[in-house]
Motif scaffolding. Structure first.
Motif, mmCIF file in Angstrom:
data_model
loop_
_atom_site.group_PDB
_atom_site.id
_atom_site.type_symbol
_atom_site.label_atom_id
_atom_site.label_comp_id
_atom_site.label_asym_id
_atom_site.label_seq_id
_atom_site.Cartn_x
_atom_site.Cartn_y
_atom_site.Cartn_z
ATOM 1 N N PRO A 25 3.527 1.327 0.408
ATOM 2 C CA PRO A 25 3.005 0.368 -0.547
ATOM 3 C C PRO A 25 3.708 0.468 -1.892
ATOM 4 O O PRO A 25 4.371 1.447 -2.182
ATOM 5 N N ARG A 26 3.538 -0.553 -2.696
ATOM 6 C CA ARG A 26 4.103 -0.602 -4.029
ATOM 7 C C ARG A 26 3.648 0.612 -4.824
ATOM 8 O O ARG A 26 2.532 1.084 -4.653
ATOM 9 N N GLY A 27 4.519 1.078 -5.683
ATOM 10 C CA GLY A 27 4.085 2.135 -6.597
ATOM 11 C C GLY A 27 4.410 3.532 -6.111
ATOM 12 O O GLY A 27 3.887 4.511 -6.621
ATOM 13 N N LEU A 28 5.309 3.618 -5.127
ATOM 14 C CA LEU A 28 5.649 4.937 -4.597
ATOM 15 C C LEU A 28 6.344 5.816 -5.614
ATOM 16 O O LEU A 28 6.391 7.027 -5.465
ATOM 17 N N ALA A 29 6.922 5.211 -6.632
ATOM 18 C CA ALA A 29 7.670 6.012 -7.590
ATOM 19 C C ALA A 29 6.741 6.854 -8.456
ATOM 20 O O ALA A 29 7.131 7.906 -8.941
ATOM 21 N N ALA A 30 5.502 6.406 -8.620
ATOM 22 C CA ALA A 30 4.586 7.142 -9.509
ATOM 23 C C ALA A 30 4.202 8.480 -8.882
ATOM 24 O O ALA A 30 4.166 8.600 -7.676
ATOM 25 N N PRO A 31 3.903 9.495 -9.713
ATOM 26 C CA PRO A 31 3.503 10.805 -9.194
ATOM 27 C C PRO A 31 2.392 10.621 -8.181
ATOM 28 O O PRO A 31 1.402 9.963 -8.471
ATOM 29 N N ASN A 32 2.563 11.183 -7.024
ATOM 30 C CA ASN A 32 1.749 10.676 -5.958
ATOM 31 C C ASN A 32 1.402 11.642 -4.837
ATOM 32 O O ASN A 32 1.601 11.347 -3.692
ATOM 33 N N GLY A 33 0.883 12.786 -5.165
ATOM 34 C CA GLY A 33 0.390 13.624 -4.089
ATOM 35 C C GLY A 33 1.297 14.800 -3.789
ATOM 36 O O GLY A 33 2.185 15.143 -4.559
ATOM 37 N N GLY A 34 1.033 15.395 -2.644
ATOM 38 C CA GLY A 34 1.841 16.541 -2.239
ATOM 39 C C GLY A 34 1.409 17.814 -2.938
ATOM 40 O O GLY A 34 0.215 18.070 -3.117
ATOM 41 N N TRP A 35 2.409 18.621 -3.289
ATOM 42 C CA TRP A 35 2.177 19.920 -3.903
ATOM 43 C C TRP A 35 2.967 20.033 -5.196
ATOM 44 O O TRP A 35 3.898 19.271 -5.438
ATOM 45 N N GLU A 76 -4.553 10.344 -0.123
ATOM 46 C CA GLU A 76 -4.249 10.786 -1.490
ATOM 47 C C GLU A 76 -3.164 11.843 -1.476
ATOM 48 O O GLU A 76 -2.298 11.883 -2.331
ATOM 49 N N ALA A 77 -3.258 12.740 -0.505
ATOM 50 C CA ALA A 77 -2.372 13.907 -0.505
ATOM 51 C C ALA A 77 -0.946 13.569 -0.088
ATOM 52 O O ALA A 77 -0.008 14.205 -0.560
ATOM 53 N N CYS A 78 -0.776 12.603 0.788
ATOM 54 C CA CYS A 78 0.568 12.312 1.281
ATOM 55 C C CYS A 78 1.412 11.686 0.182
ATOM 56 O O CYS A 78 1.087 10.611 -0.313
ATOM 57 N N PRO A 79 2.516 12.335 -0.204
ATOM 58 C CA PRO A 79 3.332 11.770 -1.282
ATOM 59 C C PRO A 79 4.093 10.537 -0.829
ATOM 60 O O PRO A 79 4.586 9.777 -1.648
ATOM 61 N N TYR A 80 4.196 10.334 0.482
ATOM 62 C CA TYR A 80 4.962 9.236 1.032
ATOM 63 C C TYR A 80 4.074 8.057 1.421
ATOM 64 O O TYR A 80 4.556 7.015 1.847
#
Lengths: 371, 214
Positions: A64-74, A186-190
């Motif tokens: 989805p749109r907005g993948l560039a924003a800080p987005n989950g993971g560790w 939420e957790a998946c950065p991708y």
């Protein structure tokens, strides 16, 4: 009967790890992989926005749109969870229906149009790219679940609904245990876990495990027109993936800074040279290195150098083992699954009446990792 | 608190504004933010640290029975109601009434030797579910039609009613409740507009004693 809780370490452990290497120099953005996956797995109500496999134009907004924003993971050290943003329905795009019946099958002059004006959707910014003419640039980025080694999704679920398969590390989401909490999303950065708003559960790429269990690679890989994808064990020193990732170091993970240790790797696009106003090559790369570094990390510069060195050899009439590997003269060399393929299941599907397969695949010598 | 006996049909009681509810004594429920430390999720421990949730700390609970069915009505104020779970970022308002299978079972969703039984209502129409649990992360939804529920939003507050046979005859999935006995009850709320779900909720930190009138 409540299911006994399993140890998170148990869920995260696997003996081996299946993965993929995609050569972005060969992807033409035809979306055959996208459609193969969608028609095979995610055509149900509630899955309108679900694309376990999608191909994006980069630079672009992503899906989805907005993948560039800080987005989950560790955090980069892999120790602490980083909260991601849950995409809105608008980030996936408008869902709409066309008025087939009225426009095509009824008398009158109704205009063939969607019932809602679309404002965004999967692949909306196709071929838009970036840059200034004559040095505009773009490439296609096929994305699927990375079946990570340190998956934030598995660690996120308070119900232990997610786990890695023991034999090959495929990350699966138990549809019975899932209660649709979406901490995994939420957790998946991708953002490769999708919300099914009808079933009220989260769903994700299953690496076509029913095919894998028959020795057949994922639908996206086998259908790929450009022969872009290697599928096999990333931890098997004999696999072409191991060679590309560890020996040649030309296959790189996507967004490694999120700390999940993805197992889908990319050979970065070399792209044509930049040209000056008169169209003469300048010897500079057209795609800014800084952009590729954002996506693939610091290894991308050396990877491009290696690719260009090896390409140079071939242009001079010399041989290059790397280019020989990446050229893929035999389609079946792309797929080195632990289990030898069940050819009746695979090629039988392509056979016409009479059942004769159209291909007779060469014998595969089992690697040491076969059970 | 007391669950009084009323002479009203179970179906009629499903209407939160039925007059019988006015006769039932109201129990003020004080809820607290569910602690992050209880979440069996290593990723959440870091990702949710320091975040705020569980601000819905007041609710009112009433219980009645008619000799065959028990009905519970919970009401709580929430300024922005959330009834949808269409978008990935949308969560519905929800409420659960909980009873132990074994007296003084852990208020934190029970344990392996002492389960708990919940009645879960969601504003998005999914359910209602009877739920059994033997500890955090183990809840199992029972979708056998035994539990009924209905909710209505009025004057900035939800009113939700659940009804269930006092003893549906399936003691593994539905804790039997009997007139003339004392038992225990607790409550949990999820504020949908704040993306509350699972352990991100407000809940009763202790059991409330419940007297079921004979």
């Amino acid at each position: 009967m409540p299911v006994p809780k399993l140890d998170k370490d148990e869920l995260l452990r696997s003996e081996h790890q299946l993965g993929m290497v995609l050569d972005l120099n060969k992807c033409i953005g035809c979306q055959t992989c996208t459609v193969a996956c969608k028609t095979l797995w995610t055509g149900d109500a509630g899955q309108e926005a679900t694309y376990w496999m999608n191909v994006e134009t980069r630079p672009g907004a992503g899906y989805p749109r907005g993948l560039a924003a800080p987005n989950g993971g560790w955090t980069p050290d892999g120790q602490r969870g980083v909260r991601g943003r849950l995409p809105t329905a608008e980030d996936y795009g408008t869902t709409y229906r066309f008025n087939d019946e009225d426009a095509l099958f009824a008398p009158g002059q109704a205009r063939f149009a969607p019932d809602v004006e679309p404002r965004w959707g999967v692949n909306w910014d196709e071929d838009k790219g970036a840059g200034v003419y004559p040095n505009t640039f773009l490439f296609y980025l096929p994305r699927l679940c990375n079946h990570c080694t340190h998956p934030a999704c598995v660690a996120a679920c308070p119900r232990n609904a997610l786990y890695k398969r023991d034999q090959d590390g495929i990350v699966l989401l138990d549809q019975e245990r899932c209660h649709g909490y979406r901490f995994c999303v939420e957790a998946c950065p991708y953002k490769k876990i999708y919300w099914n708003h009808v079933a009220k559960v989260s769903q994700k790429c299953i690496f076509c495990y029913p095919r894998v269990d028959e020795g057949i690679a994922t639908a996206c890989s086998t259908q790929c027109v450009g022969q872009v994808r290697f599928v096999g064990l990333v931890d098997d020193p004999k696999s072409p993936l191991f060679a590309l990732i560890h020996t040649w170091k030309v296959a790189l993970p996507l967004l490694p800074g999120h700390g999940t240790q993805p197992n889908v790797y990319y050979v970065p696009p070399t792209a044509p040279e930049a040209v000056d106003a008169d169209g003469r090559p300048t010897g500079k790369r057209r795609i800014p290195l800084s952009y590729l570094q954002q996506l693939f990390g610091d290894g991308v510069g050396p990877a491009l150098d290696t690719l260009e060195t090896e390409l140079g050899k071939v242009r001079r009439g010399e041989t290059s083992d790397l280019m020989q590997l990446l050229t893929v003269q035999r389609y079946l060399d792309l797929f080195t699954l632990p289990r030898a393929p069940n050819n009746d299941a695979w090629f039988g599907a392509f056979a016409g009446p009479g059942g004769a397969p159209h291909h007779v695949p060469a014998e595969r010598t089992p690697s040491e990792t076969e059970p | 608190m007391q669950a009084i006996r009323v002479n009203v049909d179970r179906t009629a009681l499903l209407d939160p504004s039925h007059a019988a509810w006015g006769d039932a004594p109201a129990q003020a429920m004080q809820l607290v933010k569910a602690p992050l430390a209880m979440q069996p999720s290593p990723w959440m421990q870091g990702a949710f640290e320091g975040l705020a949730w569980g601000a819905l700390t007041r609710a009112e609970l009433r219980l009645v029975h008619n000799g065959e069915a028990l009905a519970a009505r919970a009401s709580w104020a929430v300024p922005e109601r959330a009834e949808r779970s269409l978008g990935a970022n949308e969560f519905p308002d929800a409420c659960a009434v909980m009873f132990p299978f074994v007296r003084d079972a852990s208020i934190f969703m029970g344990a392996e030797d002492a389960w708990v039984n919940m009645w879960l209502w969601r504003a998005d129409g999914h359910g209602p579910f009877a739920v059994t649990a033997a500890g955090i992360g183990t809840s199992q939804r029972v979708d056998d039609g035994v539990l009924e529920a209905a909710g209505a939003y009025r004057d900035g507050a939800w009113q939700v009613v659940w009804t269930r046979a006092l003893d549906p005859g399936n003691g593994r999935d539905h804790v039997p409740l009997r007139p003339g006995t004392r038992w225990q009850v607790s409550l949990a709320l999820w504020h949908g507009a704040r993306a509350e779900r699972a352990g991100i909720k407000s809940f009763s930190p202790t059991w409330t004693e419940l007297e079921i009138a004979g």
